[in-house]
Design an enzyme around this catalytic site. Structure first.
Site, PDB file in Angstrom:
ATOM      1  N   SER A 149       1.915   4.773   8.784  1.00 33.98           N
ATOM      2  CA  SER A 149       1.192   3.508   8.831  1.00 33.98           C
ATOM      3  C   SER A 149       1.645   2.713  10.041  1.00 33.98           C
ATOM      4  O   SER A 149       2.795   2.840  10.494  1.00 33.98           O
ATOM      5  CB  SER A 149       1.457   2.692   7.565  1.00 33.98           C
ATOM      6  OG  SER A 149       0.984   1.362   7.697  1.00 33.98           O
ATOM      7  N   TYR A 164       7.611  -0.381   1.601  1.00 30.32           N
ATOM      8  CA  TYR A 164       6.511   0.422   2.146  1.00 30.32           C
ATOM      9  C   TYR A 164       6.781   0.780   3.603  1.00 30.32           C
ATOM     10  O   TYR A 164       6.604   1.939   4.015  1.00 30.32           O
ATOM     11  CB  TYR A 164       5.207  -0.364   2.015  1.00 30.32           C
ATOM     12  CG  TYR A 164       3.991   0.349   2.559  1.00 30.32           C
ATOM     13  CD1 TYR A 164       3.417   1.398   1.859  1.00 30.32           C
ATOM     14  CD2 TYR A 164       3.404  -0.059   3.754  1.00 30.32           C
ATOM     15  CE1 TYR A 164       2.288   2.046   2.350  1.00 30.32           C
ATOM     16  CE2 TYR A 164       2.279   0.584   4.251  1.00 30.32           C
ATOM     17  CZ  TYR A 164       1.725   1.630   3.539  1.00 30.32           C
ATOM     18  OH  TYR A 164       0.606   2.264   4.033  1.00 30.32           O
TER      19      TYR A 164
END
Length: 258
Positions: A149, A164
């Protein structure tokens, strides 16, 4: 050029408007047989039926908890049984897409939350890759794509926060290290790093105001579609991408340039 007569395995592939389903559908349209793996088995089977009806491809669905070694092994054995029975060609590609995020500020996180986010995103990628990789090595050809990401590259800024970001950064290190190990095996390992993607999984957890703010930060003026991300993932699994190894493909509309 797309490789044919091989099976692509996709984790996290059952959400109706998710990157996983878009990727599985794209593989099928490009001539691959497809395995749909997801924690939600009924949804995985429904997705498989939908993809098969749209494309005529051979599609197999199975439940998997990517964070659980026994569950991953059971899913692998089920896929291997389909291959051995001649209902699927050999597995040639693996797209590790299953993942979860969390917007919780760091001091409000718990160890349980931290472990869960790391387990699904990072450990899940490790377990599924370890299960399916030996057959690729034996065949002398394979394509592994991992899902990172932009949050791992810039320290958040889209939706997910520290657990995350840490998990997705771990995937980048995993990808590079494994790519070096597999250089002579005929198996490539590459990562994709999307920014904001218009899917139900993330957008449903935010607000219109946050979505507008995220979109304003993208030079292209919009979020990515799931199919745009899927297009990069499937291309990385073709013969044309055979000289890419250990790289990260950014899919962020220019929101993070480095």
């Amino acid at each position: 050029m797309t490789s044919t007569q091989r099976t692509a395995v996709v984790t996290g592939a059952a959400a109706p408007r998710g990157i996983g389903k878009a990727t599985a559908l794209r593989y099928a349209r490009e001539g691959w047989a497809v395995v749909v793996l997801d924690l939600d088995e009924p949804a995985a089977k429904e997705t498989a039926e939908d993809i098969a009806a749209q494309t005529g491809a051979a599609v197999f669905a199975h439940a998997v908890d990517v964070s659980d070694e026994a569950s991953v092994r059971a899913a692998y054995e089920a896929v291997r049984a389909e291959v051995d029975a001649g209902r699927l060609p050999a597995v040639g590609a693996l797209a590790n897409i299953a993942g979860i995020t969390s917007p919780v500020p760091f001091l409000e996180t718990t160890l349980e939350l931290w472990n869960k986010v790391l387990a699904v995103n990072a450990t899940g990628t490790y377990l599924v890759t370890k299960a399916f990789l030996p057959d690729m090595i034996e065949a002398g050809w394979g394509r592994i794509v991992t899902m990172s990401s932009v949050s791992a590259q810039q320290g958040g800024g889209v939706f997910g926060k520290t657990p995350y970001c840490a998990a997705k950064a771990a995937i980048l290190g995993f990808t590079k290290s494994l790519a070096k190990e597999l250089g002579a095996a005929g198996v490539t390992v590459n990562a994709v790093a999307p920014s904001a993607v218009d899917t139900d999984i993330r957008v449903a957890a935010t607000s219109p105001e946050l979505e507008d703010a995220i979109t304003r930060g993208v030079p292209l003026g919009r979020q990515a579609t799931a199919d745009e991300v899927a297009g990069v993932i499937t291309w990385l699994c073709t013969d044309d991408a055979g000289y890419l190894q250990g790289t990260t493909i950014d899919i962020n509309g220019g929101s993070f340039l480095h």
